[in-house]
Design an enzyme around this catalytic site. Structure first.
Site, short mmCIF file in Angstrom:
data_model
loop_
_atom_site.label_atom_id
_atom_site.label_comp_id
_atom_site.label_asym_id
_atom_site.label_seq_id
_atom_site.Cartn_x
_atom_site.Cartn_y
_atom_site.Cartn_z
N GLU A 83 0.81 -1.22 0.00
CA GLU A 83 0.00 0.00 0.00
C GLU A 83 0.85 1.27 0.00
O GLU A 83 1.90 1.32 0.63
CB GLU A 83 -0.90 0.03 1.25
CG GLU A 83 -1.99 -1.01 1.21
CD GLU A 83 -2.56 -1.28 2.58
OE1 GLU A 83 -1.87 -1.83 3.43
OE2 GLU A 83 -3.73 -0.90 2.80
N CYS A 96 2.91 8.59 1.45
CA CYS A 96 3.37 7.65 2.48
C CYS A 96 3.65 6.33 1.78
O CYS A 96 2.73 5.71 1.24
CB CYS A 96 2.30 7.50 3.55
SG CYS A 96 2.76 6.29 4.81
N CYS A 103 4.96 -6.47 7.85
CA CYS A 103 5.93 -5.90 8.81
C CYS A 103 6.24 -6.94 9.88
O CYS A 103 5.34 -7.62 10.37
CB CYS A 103 5.32 -4.66 9.46
SG CYS A 103 6.51 -3.81 10.56
N CYS A 107 3.96 -4.39 16.66
CA CYS A 107 3.42 -3.42 17.62
C CYS A 107 1.95 -3.73 17.88
O CYS A 107 1.19 -4.03 16.95
CB CYS A 107 3.56 -1.99 17.07
SG CYS A 107 5.27 -1.53 16.78
N CYS A 110 -0.97 -1.70 15.98
CA CYS A 110 -0.87 -1.47 14.54
C CYS A 110 -1.41 -2.65 13.75
O CYS A 110 -1.05 -3.81 14.00
CB CYS A 110 0.60 -1.24 14.17
SG CYS A 110 0.84 -0.94 12.41
N CYS A 327 -2.39 6.18 9.80
CA CYS A 327 -1.27 5.50 10.48
C CYS A 327 -1.78 4.24 11.19
O CYS A 327 -2.75 4.30 11.94
CB CYS A 327 -0.66 6.37 11.57
SG CYS A 327 -0.04 7.93 11.01
N1 SAH Z 1 7.79 0.69 11.38
C1 SAH Z 1 7.99 2.11 11.35
C2 SAH Z 1 7.18 2.75 10.26
C3 SAH Z 1 5.71 2.80 10.51
S1 SAH Z 1 5.31 4.45 10.78
C4 SAH Z 1 7.76 2.70 12.72
O1 SAH Z 1 7.39 1.95 13.62
O2 SAH Z 1 8.01 3.88 12.92
C5 SAH Z 1 3.79 4.34 11.42
C6 SAH Z 1 3.59 5.29 12.61
O3 SAH Z 1 2.22 5.11 12.97
C7 SAH Z 1 4.43 4.89 13.83
O4 SAH Z 1 4.89 6.02 14.50
C8 SAH Z 1 3.42 4.13 14.68
O5 SAH Z 1 3.73 4.24 16.03
C9 SAH Z 1 2.11 4.80 14.32
N2 SAH Z 1 0.97 3.91 14.46
C10 SAH Z 1 0.92 2.58 14.31
N3 SAH Z 1 -0.32 2.12 14.52
C11 SAH Z 1 -1.07 3.18 14.80
C12 SAH Z 1 -2.46 3.36 15.09
N4 SAH Z 1 -3.30 2.32 15.13
N5 SAH Z 1 -2.91 4.60 15.31
C13 SAH Z 1 -2.08 5.66 15.24
N6 SAH Z 1 -0.77 5.55 14.97
C14 SAH Z 1 -0.28 4.33 14.76
#
Ligand code: SAH
Length: 334
Positions: A83, A96, A103, A107, A110, A327
């Protein structure tokens, strides 16, 4: 395939400027087909087109949000999909892009984590996302209106070589020509790779997903940080060679009742005290499989007020929530 290999295969009689014209047409000109490259002589064009294709990802689906955001499902050569999101904002545009299919980081807030890792993207596939989405939206790289964030699917620092190569291609003034100031990479905090990236001459800006104010909470929310401790991460940030115009960005996803208290905000201030940093708060974007809630706007505002006294602190506006483009929502849903 590498352009240098194609050039070698064409033989020593090919003048060097022809190779430059090909590179220029593909990256600066965003050419889609080799036969369209009118700067090359017809015979060479035909020879190239007989043996090669530009080979960019194909748009499998496009999802349109009420806020103007577009989420793309792009099909790669091996049939896998990834995506990319386009977010217009006034005169500016942010793309983006993804660095991996799925991944591996896991987390807990996510949705991309639920996919697991399928594979790394090649540098060509990373740049290809930009070229395809720019072309589909009539976007040009000139004029300082385009920004790229490597915040889509994947952990970019676990695919660093390809991410750096893509950054060089995107920022080469003789190629796509986007300033490296306009490219940002976000990481969950893979410490040795942060150090490695700091040694590169051409590199994106660095954003770090902090997401918690204590080591224990961070390890619970982001299991990969059991290996890369908060204390060491902050030391690596302190040692990171920022360019004169650069600040570190820390992202912090706010989860209701979990990491969003005023005490958390005060701890964030203390953690970042000695760093040239700014903070981006992201109120949780919900997803069906995500076991957390979004804090109320007043809670977000209170958190921001506390951090802002010490460090610039912004609240990231969710984009494309209605099409699962925000995000943490990238999961290739239909
Ligand atoms: N793997 C990298 C790139 C992903 S960036 C990283 O972890 O930074 C995606 C951003 O969105 C990260 O800062 C993550 O903390 C945030 N994120 C992930 N899931 C989310 C959610 N459900 N709601 C809001 N932010 C989220």
């Amino acid at each position: 395939m590498e352009l240098t290999e194609i050039r070698e295969a064409l033989g020593p009689d090919l003048p060097a400027f022809r190779a430059r014209q090909l590179y220029d047409a593909l990256y600066r000109g965003q050419a889609e087909e080799l036969v369209q490259i009118s700067t090359l002589p017809a015979a060479l064009r035909a020879e190239l087109a007989g043996q090669h294709r530009v080979g960019q990802p194909e748009i499998a689906r496009r999802y349109e949000s009420a806020d103007g955001t577009r989420r793309y499902l792009l099909r790669l050569e091996d049939g896998r999909t990834v995506e990319t999101v386009r977010m217009p904002e006034g005169e500016r545009d942010t793309l983006c892009i993804s660095s991996q299919v799925g991944c591996p980081v896991d987390c807990k807030f996510c949705m991309t984590a639920l996919l697991g890792l399928e594979r790394n993207l090649t540098a060509g596939e990373i740049v290809g996302q930009v070229l395809v989405v720019c072309r589909d939206n009539g976007l040009r790289q000139e004029g300082g209106r385009l920004n790229i964030v490597m915040m889509g699917q994947g952990e970019p620092l676990l695919n660093l070589a390809n991410v750096l190569k893509a950054t060089r291609l995107l920022s080469d003034p003789a190629g796509f020509g986007l300033s490296p100031r306009r490219i940002t990479l976000s990481t969950a905090g893979i410490i040795p790779k942060i150090e490695e990236m700091g040694r590169e001459a051409v590199r994106p800006k660095l954003a770090i997903s902090l997401n918690a104010s204590t080591e224990e909470m961070r390890q619970e929310l982001m299991p990969i940080t059991r290996k890369y401790h908060l204390k060491d991460l902050l030391a690596a940030c302190k040692a990171y060679p920022l360019r004169p115009w650069e600040k570190l960005t820390f992202e912090y996803v706010l989860l209701k009742g979990v990491n969003d208290s005023d005490a958390d905000a005060r701890r964030v201030v203390r953690l970042l005290a000695n760093l040239n940093a700014k903070v981006n708060l992201i109120a949780l974007n919900p997803g069906p499989e995500i076991p957390f809630d979004t804090p109320a706007p007043e809670r977000v505002a209170s958190f921001q007020r506390i951090v802002r006294r010490a460090t610039p602190c912004f609240v990231r506006k969710p984009r494309g929530l209605d099409i699962f483009a925000a995000c943490g929502q990238l999961k290739r849903s239909g």
